[in-house]
Design an enzyme around this catalytic site. Structure first.
Site, PDB file in Angstrom:
ATOM      1  N   THR A 425       0.751  -1.239   0.000  1.00 54.04           N
ATOM      2  CA  THR A 425       0.000   0.000   0.000  1.00 54.04           C
ATOM      3  C   THR A 425       0.784   1.293   0.000  1.00 54.04           C
ATOM      4  O   THR A 425       1.946   1.373   0.343  1.00 54.04           O
ATOM      5  CB  THR A 425      -1.025   0.057   1.151  1.00 54.04           C
ATOM      6  N   THR A 443      -3.065  -0.135  -3.326  1.00 55.47           N
ATOM      7  CA  THR A 443      -2.135  -1.229  -3.046  1.00 55.47           C
ATOM      8  C   THR A 443      -1.984  -2.199  -4.209  1.00 55.47           C
ATOM      9  O   THR A 443      -2.902  -2.363  -5.016  1.00 55.47           O
ATOM     10  CB  THR A 443      -2.618  -2.019  -1.805  1.00 55.47           C
ATOM     11  N   GLU A 445      -0.505  -5.039  -2.797  1.00 62.41           N
ATOM     12  CA  GLU A 445      -0.315  -5.960  -1.679  1.00 62.41           C
ATOM     13  C   GLU A 445       1.138  -5.970  -1.237  1.00 62.41           C
ATOM     14  O   GLU A 445       1.603  -4.972  -0.732  1.00 62.41           O
ATOM     15  CB  GLU A 445      -0.857  -7.354  -1.984  1.00 62.41           C
ATOM     16  N   ASP A 472      -4.393 -12.089   0.409  1.00 65.23           N
ATOM     17  CA  ASP A 472      -5.081 -11.479   1.550  1.00 65.23           C
ATOM     18  C   ASP A 472      -6.277 -12.329   1.995  1.00 65.23           C
ATOM     19  O   ASP A 472      -6.869 -12.068   3.031  1.00 65.23           O
ATOM     20  CB  ASP A 472      -5.551 -10.062   1.210  1.00 65.23           C
ATOM     21  N   GLY A 520       0.967  -0.181   5.373  1.00 67.22           N
ATOM     22  CA  GLY A 520       1.527  -0.914   6.497  1.00 67.22           C
ATOM     23  C   GLY A 520       0.870  -2.237   6.823  1.00 67.22           C
ATOM     24  O   GLY A 520       1.045  -2.758   7.920  1.00 67.22           O
TER      25      GLY A 520
END
Length: 618
Positions: A425, A443, A445, A472, A520
């Site tokens: 991101t 993002t 990822e 994810d 993050g």
């Protein structure tokens, strides 16, 4: 703007000396790697999406009319160019994103996804441009023949992890409603930089040094590395003719030129034809993608703030406001130590609240088009009575690993998701001259995504990186008894996210107070929570709040940012029963906050000293 609930958060924490805090931040050492001494709980600690690349002191930027905060100076310049030309906040955000595809390709890009929060002066809108699982993919995509999940690295590198990109369709849809400049105008800075070249930054160079997998892709190898296979040095003038050509096509033909035709065909060819880890993305998946308009979740917090965030499939806003709601139920009279940093007593409460929030997150949050909210309403996870009940589990000492609660006393049919890495991101915050605002977290990822670079079928050097968003989803879709995980992979489903683009309003007059967010991975939740608490409760401006040391817990050990807390803080937490690990926590916060106390008002922008971001405006 719909308000689902109001949190009664009790007494305001006492502010500490601002001068002491400024001294602490100004003298903060550069973060360095500090591996965990005890790795027995490594699975419960999300890996950081991108490693550290140093600490650069950032000023607070004061603006009167408009401002844009972005993760790279060239991207912020592109947004500023649009704002000066009379563009809207949305126009600026699009121009920023296109340049980020070029200058920060490890984090986001046109083959990724995003969550967009938009304020038009009257209403908050949430637009979901999250990637989707291919129609041919099933929940066992990341299971090995023996039924056990692949390792994260096995799953992520290659075509298997690539989801249907949603960013360009989402941005185009938003532009139709909120854009002021012509669509093609927004592409000019990125095309210009792609053709003429830009200097490779220290951060991109460091990411190339730290990541061995990006070399496995021939297109990326030829673009990012020299003839001997070494990463191009800092300052190299890097041109990307393939990206320039693709951007020209999309500027002329809209998102259809990306989602159909030669660009889409090249993306699919590289995904399905990957030599070691082919995927299932199809041209029909690309052509059929559609963004989603979501109902933002707005939460009344403290005396006068209303915090608006993204709903599921994002877990960000729910977890942030659960933590802030639970910690405020405690009678913590003093949160900061003598140096102006969060003390062990407050961090003890916060970490326990975080463990409770992350237990709920693992149990309940997933794509709402596939998974029902607990008790039939996501608001149940933020109901004041529920948070008061959960806060009773927070004690004077660490309460250890938490279990999910029962909002509405309705049991779930899902198993909690096991811990696994979450990454990626970049964040963009914009406020235009008309007071419209954007908070967008975007993002691909993990760092460099799936480590596949597409040239869009142009046959030219360079291009853009593909996402690995499917990782994810829960790599292990069911527990030992066969009970499904809410966030398991299903065709067309959007994976759960931690992205937390946030807009804050003053309830007393309805005016926008702040736009903020961060990259993050799962730690985004803590970075946003820290900024909200520090600006509201501790009286800091956005830059001071961003520069504060990071901290967090993910229903496991309590994490402190390496070398930025006094030894007494970790010792105090250990004395209260916490396992404490000191780690690099490389946030990339970008925030713009109203400053009503300043002469003439205006805005104050902040950018994270841990990354390359800046604020531009006037």
């Amino acid at each position: 703007m719909k308000t689902f609930f109001s949190l009664d958060l009790g007494p305001r924490l006492l502010p500490a000396s601002l001068a002491l805090l400024l001294a602490a931040c100004a003298s903060a050492p550069q973060p360095v790697a500090n591996p965990a001494k005890d790795v027995s709980h490594a699975a419960a600690i999300p890996q950081q999406p991108e490693g550290p690349s140093g600490w650069t002191h950032k000023p607070a930027w004061g603006m009167q009319r408009f401002a844009v905060a972005a993760a790279n100076p060239l991207a912020a310049d592109a947004g500023y160019e649009m704002l000066r030309a009379g563009g809207s906040a949305l126009d600026a955000a699009i121009a920023v994103q296109l340049v980020l595809t070029l200058v920060e390709p490890q984090s986001s890009g046109i083959a990724g996804g995003a969550f967009l929060m938009h304020w038009d002066g009257q209403q908050v809108t949430a637009i979901d441009g999250r990637e989707t699982a291919p129609a041919a993919a099933g929940e066992g995509l990341f299971l090995k023949p023996d039924g056990k999940p692949m390792s994260y690295t096995q799953a992520v590198v290659g075509g298997r992890s690539v989801g249907t990109p949603g960013l360009m369709r989402m941005l185009e849809q938003a532009h139709r409603k909120y854009g002021a400049l012509p669509w093609a105008r927004l592409f000019k800075p990125a095309i210009r930089l792609s053709e003429n070249g830009f200097e490779l930054s220290a951060r991109m160079h460091q990411m190339l040094v730290m990541d061995p997998q990006i070399k496995t892709d021939p297109q990326a190898l030829a673009y990012f590395f020299d003839a001997k296979g070494a990463p191009l040095p800092v300052g190299t003038l890097l041109r990307n003719p393939a990206l320039a050509e693709v951007l020209r096509m999309v500027a002329k033909g809209g998102s259809e030129a990306f989602m159909r035709g030669p660009v889409a065909a090249d993306i699919v060819r590289r995904v399905r034809g990957h030599a070691s880890n082919p995927g299932l993305l199809s041209e029909a998946d690309m052509a059929g993608y559609s963004p989603k308009l979501r109902e933002p979740i707005c939460t009344d917090w403290r005396e006068y703030w209303r915090v608006c965030g993204f709903p599921p499939p994002s877990s960000g806003h729910i977890a942030v406001m659960q933590m802030l709601g639970m910690t405020a139920q405690q009678n913590a009279a003093q949160a900061l130590d003598a140096s102006g940093l969060p003390n062990a007593a407050w961090l003890n409460l916060y970490a326990q609240a975080a463990n409770l929030a992350f237990a709920d997150r693992a149990q309940y949050v997933a794509d709402p088009d596939f998974v029902a909210a607990p008790a039939g309403d996501w608001a149940s996870l933020l109901a004041p009575d529920y948070l008061r009940q959960r806060a009773l589990l927070i004690g004077p000492r660490s309460s250890g690993v938490a279990k999910a609660g029962l909002p509405g006393q309705l049991k779930t049919a899902y198993a909690p998701q096991g811990a696994q890495p979450e990454h990626g991101t970049s964040h963009i915050s914009v406020i235009d001259a008309e007071g419209r605002a954007v908070s967008m977290t975007t993002t691909i990822e993990t760092v460099f995504g799936a480590r596949i670079m597409s040239d869009g079928g142009t046959g030219l050097r360079g291009g853009f990186l593909l996402n690995n968003q499917l990782t994810d989803f829960a790599l292990n879709p069911r527990d030992a008894s066969g009970q499904p995980v809410a966030n398991r992979l299903e065709p067309g489903k959007r994976p759960r996210s931690s992205m937390a683009p946030t807009l804050v309003f003053d309830r007393r007059d309805g005016r926008l107070a702040m736009t903020l967010g961060s990259p993050g991975g799962a730690a985004i939740i803590h970075y946003v929570a820290k900024t909200l608490v520090a600006t509201h409760d501790w009286g800091l401006d956005v830059q001071q709040a961003i520069a504060l040391p990071n901290f967090g817990a993910f229903n496991g050990p309590t994490l402190l940012e390496s070398d930025l807390f006094p030894a007494s803080t970790a010792a105090g937490l250990r004395a209260l029963g916490h396992e404490v690990l000191e780690r690099d926590l490389t946030s990339g916060l970008q925030a713009i906050m109203r400053r009503p106390a300043a002469p003439g008002g205006g805005w104050l922008g902040g950018a994270d000293p841990r990354r390359e971001g800046v604020v531009r405006g006037e």
